[in-house]
Design a protein around this motif. Structure first.
Motif, PDB file in Angstrom:
ATOM      1  N   ARG A  75      -7.850   0.771  -8.273  1.00 21.37           N
ATOM      2  CA  ARG A  75      -8.161   2.062  -7.643  1.00 21.37           C
ATOM      3  C   ARG A  75      -6.917   2.559  -6.914  1.00 21.37           C
ATOM      4  O   ARG A  75      -6.287   1.823  -6.153  1.00 21.37           O
ATOM      5  CB  ARG A  75      -9.319   1.929  -6.669  1.00 21.37           C
ATOM      6  N   TRP A  76      -6.585   3.814  -7.158  1.00 25.00           N
ATOM      7  CA  TRP A  76      -5.466   4.469  -6.481  1.00 25.00           C
ATOM      8  C   TRP A  76      -6.035   5.554  -5.574  1.00 25.00           C
ATOM      9  O   TRP A  76      -6.793   6.403  -6.030  1.00 25.00           O
ATOM     10  CB  TRP A  76      -4.526   5.118  -7.498  1.00 25.00           C
ATOM     11  N   GLU A  77      -5.660   5.523  -4.294  1.00 28.38           N
ATOM     12  CA  GLU A  77      -6.055   6.549  -3.331  1.00 28.38           C
ATOM     13  C   GLU A  77      -4.782   7.177  -2.775  1.00 28.38           C
ATOM     14  O   GLU A  77      -4.005   6.508  -2.091  1.00 28.38           O
ATOM     15  CB  GLU A  77      -6.903   5.936  -2.214  1.00 28.38           C
ATOM     16  N   VAL A  78      -4.583   8.444  -3.119  1.00 31.00           N
ATOM     17  CA  VAL A  78      -3.370   9.171  -2.730  1.00 31.00           C
ATOM     18  C   VAL A  78      -3.756  10.164  -1.646  1.00 31.00           C
ATOM     19  O   VAL A  78      -4.468  11.136  -1.897  1.00 31.00           O
ATOM     20  CB  VAL A  78      -2.747   9.870  -3.960  1.00 31.00           C
ATOM     21  N   GLU A  79      -3.288   9.899  -0.440  1.00 27.39           N
ATOM     22  CA  GLU A  79      -3.654  10.702   0.729  1.00 27.39           C
ATOM     23  C   GLU A  79      -2.761  11.928   0.836  1.00 27.39           C
ATOM     24  O   GLU A  79      -1.543  11.834   0.686  1.00 27.39           O
ATOM     25  CB  GLU A  79      -3.552   9.845   1.990  1.00 27.39           C
TER      26      GLU A  79
END
Length: 163
Positions: A75-79
């Motif tokens: 999972r990639w979470e790009v803020e």
């Protein structure tokens, strides 16, 4: 006396085209000289979000694969403060990468959380993931070994190398 460039003038059509390019060296060239805070603000716009989503859409094309024990979900979470986070699950096998919406593939083996500028730097090989991790810009939850192999799975060259 030279006037300072405005944030808007920094994002010429040529620079935006470079940021959207599928050639890593063109993306790195577009990043050159951009102040981090201006890039972060632009990535929080709808156009910037489009660039981030394009990077994810192209990930299957760049995927080189490698040995692993069965399918793995990263999972990639790009803020993008103050805008919404852009997040995707990548379901990886030895020879394929499937990009999906988060939560559609079960619990991830690893979650990588980073700011939008750091994501673009890592995805274009402008900054190695290890450097981002050591600077506190990349946070890893779960399978650290899988996270450490991400760059090799996507054929990212060292900064300065063709790509």
């Amino acid at each position: 006396m030279t006037a300072e460039p405005t944030s808007l003038s920094l994002f010429s059509p040529e620079r935006v085209a470079g940021l959207r390019s599928d050639t890593l060296s063109e993306v790195r060239a577009a990043l050159a000289g951009l102040p981090r805070e201006d890039l972060a603000a632009w990535l929080a716009t709808p156009d910037g979000e489009g660039v981030l989503r394009t990077v994810f859409e192209r990930m299957p094309e760049r995927y080189t694969g490698g040995p692993m024990d069965g399918p793995q979900t990263a999972r990639w979470e790009v803020e993008r403060s103050p805008a919404d986070t852009v997040a995707y699950d990548l379901v990886l096998t030895e020879d394929s990468c499937d990009v999906r919406g988060t939560g559609t593939s079960g619990a991830p083996a690893v979650t990588l959380v980073l700011d939008a500028v750091s994501f673009v730097e890592m995805a274009s090989a402008a900054a190695p993931g290890m450097d981002l991790l050591l600077k506190g810009r990349l946070h890893i939850q779960g399978d650290v070994r899988l996270a450490m192999r991400m760059e090799s799975y996507f054929g990212l060259a060292e900064p300065g190398e063709p790509g």
